[in-house]
Design a protein around this motif. Sequence first.
Motif, PDB file in Angstrom:
ATOM      1  N   VAL A  80       0.287  -1.254  -0.227  1.00 34.72           N
ATOM      2  CA  VAL A  80      -0.124  -0.041  -0.352  1.00 34.72           C
ATOM      3  C   VAL A  80       1.394   1.007   0.018  1.00 34.72           C
ATOM      4  CG1 VAL A  80      -0.435  -0.279   2.962  1.00 34.72           C
ATOM      5  CG2 VAL A  80      -1.876   1.319   0.911  1.00 34.72           C
ATOM      6  N   ALA A  81       0.437   2.050  -0.537  1.00 33.39           N
ATOM      7  CA  ALA A  81       1.293   4.003   0.025  1.00 33.39           C
ATOM      8  C   ALA A  81       0.589   4.227   1.255  1.00 33.39           C
ATOM      9  CB  ALA A  81       0.679   4.246  -2.053  1.00 33.39           C
ATOM     10  N   THR A  82       1.844   5.179   1.755  1.00 29.92           N
ATOM     11  CA  THR A  82       1.285   5.953   2.896  1.00 29.92           C
ATOM     12  C   THR A  82       1.643   7.110   2.769  1.00 29.92           C
ATOM     13  OG1 THR A  82       1.161   5.147   5.383  1.00 29.92           O
ATOM     14  CG2 THR A  82       2.639   4.197   3.951  1.00 29.92           C
ATOM     15  N   ARG A  83       2.240   7.494   4.032  1.00 27.73           N
ATOM     16  CA  ARG A  83       2.593   8.298   4.284  1.00 27.73           C
ATOM     17  C   ARG A  83       3.542   8.147   5.803  1.00 27.73           C
ATOM     18  NH1 ARG A  83      -0.246  13.844   4.070  1.00 27.73           N
ATOM     19  NH2 ARG A  83       1.089  15.025   4.224  1.00 27.73           N
ATOM     20  N   ALA A  84       5.068   8.853   6.112  1.00 25.04           N
ATOM     21  CA  ALA A  84       5.582   9.527   7.113  1.00 25.04           C
ATOM     22  C   ALA A  84       5.910   9.861   8.035  1.00 25.04           C
ATOM     23  CB  ALA A  84       7.274   8.458   7.233  1.00 25.04           C
ATOM     24  N   LEU A  85       4.921  10.980   8.638  1.00 27.94           N
ATOM     25  CA  LEU A  85       4.605  12.500   9.306  1.00 27.94           C
ATOM     26  C   LEU A  85       5.310  12.598  10.608  1.00 27.94           C
ATOM     27  CD1 LEU A  85       0.877  12.839   8.547  1.00 27.94           C
ATOM     28  CD2 LEU A  85       2.754  13.861   7.163  1.00 27.94           C
ATOM     29  N   ALA A  86       5.614  13.449  10.555  1.00 21.90           N
ATOM     30  CA  ALA A  86       6.892  13.404  11.760  1.00 21.90           C
ATOM     31  C   ALA A  86       5.431  14.461  13.142  1.00 21.90           C
ATOM     32  CB  ALA A  86       7.579  14.994  11.896  1.00 21.90           C
ATOM     33  N   GLY A  87       5.895  14.766  14.044  1.00 18.32           N
ATOM     34  CA  GLY A  87       5.466  15.013  15.624  1.00 18.32           C
ATOM     35  C   GLY A  87       4.213  15.888  15.147  1.00 18.32           C
ATOM     36  N   ASP A  88       5.240  17.072  13.554  1.00 15.06           N
ATOM     37  CA  ASP A  88       4.081  18.236  14.253  1.00 15.06           C
ATOM     38  C   ASP A  88       3.233  18.386  12.718  1.00 15.06           C
ATOM     39  OD1 ASP A  88       6.158  18.120  11.727  1.00 15.06           O
ATOM     40  OD2 ASP A  88       6.621  20.356  12.371  1.00 15.06           O
ATOM     41  N   GLY A  89       2.965  17.211  11.781  1.00 15.32           N
ATOM     42  CA  GLY A  89       2.111  16.688  10.443  1.00 15.32           C
ATOM     43  C   GLY A  89       3.086  17.069   9.797  1.00 15.32           C
ATOM     44  N   THR A  90       4.524  17.871   9.413  1.00  8.13           N
ATOM     45  CA  THR A  90       5.094  17.687   8.202  1.00  8.13           C
ATOM     46  C   THR A  90       5.521  16.532   7.599  1.00  8.13           C
ATOM     47  OG1 THR A  90       6.882  17.917   9.606  1.00  8.13           O
ATOM     48  CG2 THR A  90       6.138  19.443   9.014  1.00  8.13           C
ATOM     49  N   GLU A  91       5.169  16.262   6.413  1.00  5.33           N
ATOM     50  CA  GLU A  91       5.730  15.057   5.919  1.00  5.33           C
ATOM     51  C   GLU A  91       6.843  14.297   5.809  1.00  5.33           C
ATOM     52  OE1 GLU A  91       4.410  13.357   2.148  1.00  5.33           O
ATOM     53  OE2 GLU A  91       5.393  13.823   1.323  1.00  5.33           O
ATOM     54  N   VAL A  92       7.912  13.076   6.576  1.00  2.00           N
ATOM     55  CA  VAL A  92       9.205  13.009   6.440  1.00  2.00           C
ATOM     56  C   VAL A  92       9.472  12.305   4.825  1.00  2.00           C
ATOM     57  CG1 VAL A  92      10.693  11.115   7.192  1.00  2.00           C
ATOM     58  CG2 VAL A  92       9.166  12.901   8.761  1.00  2.00           C
ATOM     59  N   SER A  93       8.043  11.927   4.464  1.00  2.32           N
ATOM     60  CA  SER A  93       8.815  10.885   3.156  1.00  2.32           C
ATOM     61  C   SER A  93       7.277  10.863   2.687  1.00  2.32           C
ATOM     62  CB  SER A  93       9.589  10.147   3.513  1.00  2.32           C
ATOM     63  OG  SER A  93       9.914   9.167   1.885  1.00  2.32           O
ATOM     64  N   PRO A  94       7.010  10.322   1.679  1.00  2.83           N
ATOM     65  CA  PRO A  94       5.804   9.336   0.721  1.00  2.83           C
ATOM     66  C   PRO A  94       6.563   7.741   1.087  1.00  2.83           C
ATOM     67  CG  PRO A  94       6.667  10.770  -0.718  1.00  2.83           C
ATOM     68  CD  PRO A  94       7.377  11.427   0.256  1.00  2.83           C
ATOM     69  N   VAL A  95       5.893   6.794   1.134  1.00  4.15           N
ATOM     70  CA  VAL A  95       6.160   5.514   1.438  1.00  4.15           C
ATOM     71  C   VAL A  95       5.216   4.893   0.718  1.00  4.15           C
ATOM     72  CG1 VAL A  95       7.058   4.050   3.004  1.00  4.15           C
ATOM     73  CG2 VAL A  95       6.975   6.369   3.960  1.00  4.15           C
ATOM     74  N   GLY A  96       5.940   3.304   0.343  1.00  3.90           N
ATOM     75  CA  GLY A  96       5.224   2.387  -0.115  1.00  3.90           C
ATOM     76  C   GLY A  96       5.898   1.408   0.329  1.00  3.90           C
ATOM     77  N   VAL A  97       4.765   0.280   1.466  1.00  2.41           N
ATOM     78  CA  VAL A  97       5.248  -0.340   2.434  1.00  2.41           C
ATOM     79  C   VAL A  97       4.568  -1.993   2.007  1.00  2.41           C
ATOM     80  CG1 VAL A  97       3.553   0.481   3.970  1.00  2.41           C
ATOM     81  CG2 VAL A  97       5.192  -1.113   4.477  1.00  2.41           C
ATOM     82  N   ALA A  98       5.491  -2.630   2.407  1.00  3.65           N
ATOM     83  CA  ALA A  98       5.421  -4.339   1.806  1.00  3.65           C
ATOM     84  C   ALA A  98       5.376  -5.379   2.670  1.00  3.65           C
ATOM     85  CB  ALA A  98       5.043  -4.662  -0.267  1.00  3.65           C
ATOM     86  N   ARG A  99       4.303  -5.979   3.215  1.00  6.13           N
ATOM     87  CA  ARG A  99       5.119  -6.935   4.439  1.00  6.13           C
ATOM     88  C   ARG A  99       5.227  -8.407   3.166  1.00  6.13           C
ATOM     89  NH1 ARG A  99       0.621  -8.044   8.994  1.00  6.13           N
ATOM     90  NH2 ARG A  99       2.278  -9.400  10.479  1.00  6.13           N
ATOM     91  N   THR A 100       6.311  -9.044   3.843  1.00  6.24           N
ATOM     92  CA  THR A 100       7.288  -9.259   3.139  1.00  6.24           C
ATOM     93  C   THR A 100       7.193 -10.432   3.201  1.00  6.24           C
ATOM     94  OG1 THR A 100       9.519  -9.072   4.495  1.00  6.24           O
ATOM     95  CG2 THR A 100       9.057  -7.759   2.320  1.00  6.24           C
TER      96      THR A 100
END
Length: 730
Positions: A196-216
């Motif tokens: 799935v595509a998702t996001r990693a956010l910092a505590g203040d809501g700013t984006e650290v990075s867009p992320v694709g994550v897969a269970r392997t």
Amino acid sequence: DLDKVEALDDYQVRVSLKRPSAPFLANIAFAMIVARETVDQIGLNPVGTGPFRFVERVPNSHVLVRRWEKFYVPGQPKVDEIRWIPVVENATRVANLKTGTADIVSEVIASVDTFRYQGVRAPITRGKSTHEALQAARRRVDALADRTPDRPGPRPSPVPVSEGVAAIEVGGPRAGVFLQCALTCDVLSLPPGGSVATRALAGDGTEVSPVGVARTVAQEQPWREDAFVLACPLGRADALVAWLRDLSDGYVRFDSDLLMKVDGPVAVTPSADADRAAPAIDALRRLEPIVCANKPFFIGRASLSAPSDVAALPEFRFDPPAGPARRTPLHGEHIAARARMVGFAGWDMPVWYTSIGAEHQTVRQQAGLFDLGHMGVIEVAGPGAGRFLDLLTANFVLMMEIGKAQYSYLLDPAGVPIDDILIYRRDRDRYMVVANAANEDRVKAWLHAVNDRACLIDRERPWLTVDTRPTIRDLKAPEAGDDRRIDIALQGPRARDILTSVIGDPVMRRRVRQLPRFDFVEAEIDGVPVLISRTGYTGEQFGYELYVHPECAVGLWRYLLDRGAEAGLRPIGLGARDSLRTEAGYPLYGHELAGPQAISPMGAGYGGFVKFHKPWFVGREAALRAESQRTLQIIRFRMREKGVRMVRAGDPVVDRNGECIGHVTSCVAVEGVQIGLAYVDRRSTDEGTALLIYPLGTSGKTQSEKARADLRRGDRVSVPVEATVIRRFR
């Protein structure tokens, strides 16, 4: 606890304590032994065995150590000397760093915010820094290390596995729950191979990075169950790795609530395996990033606005079932033994067989057998069962090992206890929950309602739901078949000997004899499968609870009483169970927990069992707010004299100045001396504090009294009885 210290000769010291202290030897192992004449020189001329030798300490100037040529490791240390220089002003620190006068400065220390939380035995102090301060310090350390000969190689950096994309592997037993908090999507719902595509956010809501994550890795491989690959833009990969590693270490703050901690640690490793990362890369490129608004928690959630497309859930409602008094499978045994039967929490139960006082002493001196068939026994099982219980209970379920039991609390969204419970982990995804009889039906209804997404679990965010859906079964119900279980308790100083004498397998007998508290085993007694847990509600060192199929309960009851007769084993009613727990200082729901005063686990003295470092569980934020305003605490007291009027729940407690500071919650007479519990002002909770208690009698009211000036011969006035605060638990 220290009584006295005696010097036996030049090399031996005897330390005497006022009472046994288990941690004493461990604590003294860290103490320094120094010559008396050098005490004043400690810190000025220290002696050690490390790679450096002390040269000098000039107050307010510097501390200098130099390389010790005789250090036992050849070629070590690599640095000739180290000089610590205290610099108060931040501007001066920066200037020293830029000019090369200093190599490392202490912005990390300056950036730390300290906080305290309640441990099981005492408050614990911790601190958290900012991600930015930690990363800056690491860069300076790396720069210093670059100037050091034979420097170990740096950690591997992310590399492109596809055009403009880097891959990161996150693994470990807690990786799934870790990413559930670190990413905005529902990671735990991913099937093996899912992405799935998702996001990693910092505590203040700013984006650290867009992320694709897969269970392997497939869930059928439990030793590698939580393994994931993340794909992110190459330009964001270093920042994402650093952020995830700091979260995993647990020392970075990501919320104004410093207690919050993401469940870790996990392994965060850059990957060059393009094939393994392919599903995550595909999700990153093709899909719109998901923000799962109804997930209980993810970092950065507080900065996002409430979703417009998710409905608020209704409050939980529970109507107690009506009907005739229920009976346990051992009811006939109690009738045959001529027990005094009473109604309790909708059950017809034995309150005593001989007398409460005699049965109390039997448990304290020999052993007693209790019918606890009225207690609720519930199974929570299937994928995500541990996560479900971790979200609904205050303790840390995900830390439990198979074969362990845990004391915990179910809180409602207002932070008020629904019940105090025991949780047993029987297998990787199989847990057993034991609830109080008075709350059994409510607990079952609550668990099912939350699991069905049918009720509110967070009043500030009424759209939230749990992110897993296990199977919930009543293990007392006929539908549970061979898995049905009810509880029989064996408690007292002779309990271990009695129990091991009825276990035929010598290996299992040895395991039971060595069983630590809050551990359990699944064994057989006289051919009957029994879950044997070293737990109890009496305060006895050797207390066990035996979970057995209802159809086998009568046979086991008779067998134990027969085999334990010579050791003094007797059946014990609920009256002595209550007096034993009161004497031991244990809480009873409705008295020292919840009840009219909504007493919290912290107010009951069990704050260490509420893990506020979990970023979310039902009732967490409300319980924290209530805790910040709490002024009362449960204490245990003892009357100073025998033969005084009996104190009961609700009787007022006053201090030496005559000010009412609280009320009694429970009290019992043990060999003529009353011991009880009271909820009083926290300023009056120290051991040895004198208290005055006004017995109100069975009416719960004081007699009408005249004004002191109007008193005449024969008039009566209320007189308090004297008590003293004693150690919280027996």
